[in-house]
Design a protein around this motif. Structure first.
Motif, PDB file in Angstrom:
ATOM      1  N   GLN A  18      42.739  34.551  27.788  1.00 29.13           N
ATOM      2  CA  GLN A  18      41.459  34.145  28.383  1.00 29.13           C
ATOM      3  C   GLN A  18      41.663  33.755  29.851  1.00 29.13           C
ATOM      4  N   SER A  19      40.776  34.242  30.711  1.00 30.16           N
ATOM      5  CA  SER A  19      40.698  33.765  32.092  1.00 30.16           C
ATOM      6  C   SER A  19      41.827  34.225  33.034  1.00 30.16           C
ATOM      7  N   VAL A  20      42.597  35.212  32.615  1.00 32.55           N
ATOM      8  CA  VAL A  20      43.692  35.675  33.480  1.00 32.55           C
ATOM      9  C   VAL A  20      43.196  36.581  34.620  1.00 32.55           C
ATOM     10  N   GLY A  21      41.970  37.113  34.449  1.00 30.62           N
ATOM     11  CA  GLY A  21      41.393  37.910  35.536  1.00 30.62           C
ATOM     12  C   GLY A  21      41.151  39.378  35.218  1.00 30.62           C
ATOM     13  N   LYS A  22      41.002  39.720  33.944  1.00 28.90           N
ATOM     14  CA  LYS A  22      40.779  41.124  33.553  1.00 28.90           C
ATOM     15  C   LYS A  22      39.473  41.653  34.161  1.00 28.90           C
ATOM     16  N   LYS A  33      34.190  43.610  44.797  1.00 31.60           N
ATOM     17  CA  LYS A  33      33.582  42.270  44.815  1.00 31.60           C
ATOM     18  C   LYS A  33      34.428  41.304  44.004  1.00 31.60           C
ATOM     19  N   PHE A  34      34.246  40.018  44.284  1.00 24.93           N
ATOM     20  CA  PHE A  34      34.954  38.988  43.516  1.00 24.93           C
ATOM     21  C   PHE A  34      34.017  37.807  43.291  1.00 24.93           C
ATOM     22  N   ASP A  35      34.022  37.279  42.084  1.00 28.93           N
ATOM     23  CA  ASP A  35      33.160  36.151  41.745  1.00 28.93           C
ATOM     24  C   ASP A  35      34.047  34.989  41.292  1.00 28.93           C
ATOM     25  N   THR A  36      33.874  33.826  41.925  1.00 24.08           N
ATOM     26  CA  THR A  36      34.719  32.675  41.552  1.00 24.08           C
ATOM     27  C   THR A  36      34.231  32.003  40.268  1.00 24.08           C
ATOM     28  N   THR A  37      32.972  32.221  39.905  1.00 26.48           N
ATOM     29  CA  THR A  37      32.487  31.575  38.679  1.00 26.48           C
ATOM     30  C   THR A  37      32.974  32.359  37.455  1.00 26.48           C
ATOM     31  N   TYR A  38      33.477  31.620  36.511  1.00 29.79           N
ATOM     32  CA  TYR A  38      34.048  32.256  35.320  1.00 29.79           C
ATOM     33  C   TYR A  38      32.973  32.507  34.281  1.00 29.79           C
ATOM     34  N   GLN A  39      32.884  33.745  33.870  1.00 25.68           N
ATOM     35  CA  GLN A  39      31.978  34.105  32.777  1.00 25.68           C
ATOM     36  C   GLN A  39      32.799  34.840  31.743  1.00 25.68           C
ATOM     37  N   ALA A  40      33.040  34.187  30.626  1.00 24.12           N
ATOM     38  CA  ALA A  40      33.901  34.780  29.611  1.00 24.12           C
ATOM     39  C   ALA A  40      33.309  36.092  29.104  1.00 24.12           C
ATOM     40  N   ASN A 122      48.505  38.677  37.742  1.00 26.68           N
ATOM     41  CA  ASN A 122      47.347  38.521  38.642  1.00 26.68           C
ATOM     42  C   ASN A 122      47.302  37.112  39.251  1.00 26.68           C
ATOM     43  N   LYS A 123      46.470  36.944  40.265  1.00 25.14           N
ATOM     44  CA  LYS A 123      46.216  35.682  40.984  1.00 25.14           C
ATOM     45  C   LYS A 123      47.359  35.318  41.941  1.00 25.14           C
ATOM     46  N   THR A 124      47.861  36.312  42.661  1.00 24.74           N
ATOM     47  CA  THR A 124      48.978  36.074  43.595  1.00 24.74           C
ATOM     48  C   THR A 124      48.612  35.131  44.743  1.00 24.74           C
TER      49      THR A 124
HETATM   50  N1  LIG Z   1      42.419  32.384  42.623  1.00 27.48           N
HETATM   51  C1  LIG Z   1      42.150  33.469  41.868  1.00 27.48           C
HETATM   52  N2  LIG Z   1      41.265  33.383  40.868  1.00 27.48           N
HETATM   53  C2  LIG Z   1      41.020  34.505  40.132  1.00 27.48           C
HETATM   54  C3  LIG Z   1      41.661  35.743  40.404  1.00 27.48           C
HETATM   55  N3  LIG Z   1      41.224  36.628  39.479  1.00 27.48           N
HETATM   56  C4  LIG Z   1      40.346  36.001  38.706  1.00 27.48           C
HETATM   57  N4  LIG Z   1      40.198  34.712  39.091  1.00 27.48           N
HETATM   58  C5  LIG Z   1      39.317  33.681  38.517  1.00 27.48           C
HETATM   59  O1  LIG Z   1      39.754  33.405  37.190  1.00 27.48           O
HETATM   60  C6  LIG Z   1      38.634  33.166  36.340  1.00 27.48           C
HETATM   61  C7  LIG Z   1      38.671  34.112  35.151  1.00 27.48           C
HETATM   62  O2  LIG Z   1      38.508  35.441  35.612  1.00 27.48           O
HETATM   63  P1  LIG Z   1      37.987  36.609  34.659  1.00 27.48           P
HETATM   64  O3  LIG Z   1      38.103  37.876  35.419  1.00 27.48           O
HETATM   65  O4  LIG Z   1      36.667  36.276  34.081  1.00 27.48           O
HETATM   66  O5  LIG Z   1      39.081  36.532  33.493  1.00 27.48           O
HETATM   67  P2  LIG Z   1      39.142  37.351  32.119  1.00 27.48           P
HETATM   68  O6  LIG Z   1      40.576  37.635  31.872  1.00 27.48           O
HETATM   69  O7  LIG Z   1      38.234  38.537  32.180  1.00 27.48           O
HETATM   70  O8  LIG Z   1      38.602  36.281  31.078  1.00 27.48           O
HETATM   71  P3  LIG Z   1      38.064  36.488  29.542  1.00 27.48           P
HETATM   72  O9  LIG Z   1      36.820  37.304  29.628  1.00 27.48           O
HETATM   73  O10 LIG Z   1      37.824  35.124  29.024  1.00 27.48           O
HETATM   74  O11 LIG Z   1      39.138  37.169  28.773  1.00 27.48           O
HETATM   75  C8  LIG Z   1      37.382  33.318  37.215  1.00 27.48           C
HETATM   76  O12 LIG Z   1      36.965  32.051  37.663  1.00 27.48           O
HETATM   77  C9  LIG Z   1      37.866  34.165  38.386  1.00 27.48           C
HETATM   78  O13 LIG Z   1      37.139  33.899  39.570  1.00 27.48           O
HETATM   79  C10 LIG Z   1      42.586  35.804  41.496  1.00 27.48           C
HETATM   80  O14 LIG Z   1      43.188  36.831  41.834  1.00 27.48           O
HETATM   81  N5  LIG Z   1      42.793  34.628  42.186  1.00 27.48           N
END
Ligand SMILES: Nc1nc2c(ncn2[C@@H]2O[C@H](COP(=O)(O)OP(=O)(O)OP(=O)(O)O)[C@@H](O)[C@H]2O)c(=O)[nH]1
Length: 198
Positions: A18-22, A33-40, A122-124
């Motif tokens: 969860q939340s790794v950035g897929k 585009k990039f969105d900082t708000t997390y939407q599962a 991800n998230k370097t």
């Molecule tokens: N700082 C940073 N935050 C990131 C990066 N990629 C994703 N995020 C943040 O991490 C959170 C989760 O990102 P998602 O892309 O929704 O993650 P996911 O793996 O699709 O999550 P699930 O749908 O729960 O499996 C969000 O708040 C994103 O903005 C990145 O490269 N750097």
């Protein structure tokens, strides 16, 4: 409806905790585009992209799965039929890195060796919070015989390179004989929006 031309099609499944950035990696690739708000992601999202390679066009079906535990039982059905499994972890979360082995195992159980596996750190951009070094990522990928790359969906770092790497490894794209295949693949994506039923 437009006539169907022979188009190579590949299913790519994105897996990881969860939340790794897929979703963010896919969104960066598709829309820049990039969105900082997390939407599962709930269950799975599905996108189709047309990718223009050097001398051919391929269609990629991107399956963005949910990392949440409660959707885990659905995962094998998403892996089924995939050509590529993209296993994402967060370089600022050691747990997600450790768990990447389980995701790879799940892919191997379902697809054996009939699948290209790419491990993605991800998230370097989270330099101060980093818990997994690039060397550790590379070593694990080597041990598990999978491809490896680090990305940053937030900054866009290596996102195109990831898809270039995947494209160069796709079965049937092997006509590029250069050892530097990746360099010869020009990646641009557009969302497929009908016109052809194939
Ligand atoms: N700082 C940073 N935050 C990131 C990066 N990629 C994703 N995020 C943040 O991490 C959170 C989760 O990102 P998602 O892309 O929704 O993650 P996911 O793996 O699709 O999550 P699930 O749908 O729960 O499996 C969000 O708040 C994103 O903005 C990145 O490269 N750097």
């Amino acid at each position: 409806m437009a006539p169907c031309t022979a188009l190579a099609k590949y299913k790519l499944v994105f897996l990881g905790d969860q939340s790794v950035g897929k979703t963010s990696i896919i969104t960066r690739f598709m829309y820049d585009k990039f969105d900082t708000t997390y939407q599962a992601t709930i269950g799975t999202d599905f996108l189709s992209a047309t990718m223009y390679l050097e001398d051919q066009t391929v269609r990629l079906y991107l399956w963005d799965t949910a990392g949440q535990e409660r959707f885990r039982s659905l995962i094998p059905s998403y892996i089924r039929g995939s050509s590529v499994a993209v296993i994402v972890y967060d370089v600022a979360s050691r747990q997600s890195f450790l768990n990447s082995s389980n995701w790879i195992e799940e892919v191997r159980t379902e697809r054996g060796s009939d699948v290209i596996v790419v491990m993605v750190g991800n998230k370097t951009d989270l330099v101060d919070k980093r818990q997994v070094s690039i060397e550790e990522g590379e070593a694990k990928a080597r041990d598990l015989s999978v491809m490896f790359i680090e990305t940053g969906a937030k900054t866009g770092f290596n996102i195109k390179a990831l898809f270039r790497k995947i494209a160069a490894a796709l079965p049937g794209i092997g006509t590029l004989s250069s050892t530097k295949q990746e360099d010869m693949v020009d990646v641009s994506a557009s969302q497929f929006s009908g016109g052809c039923a194939c």
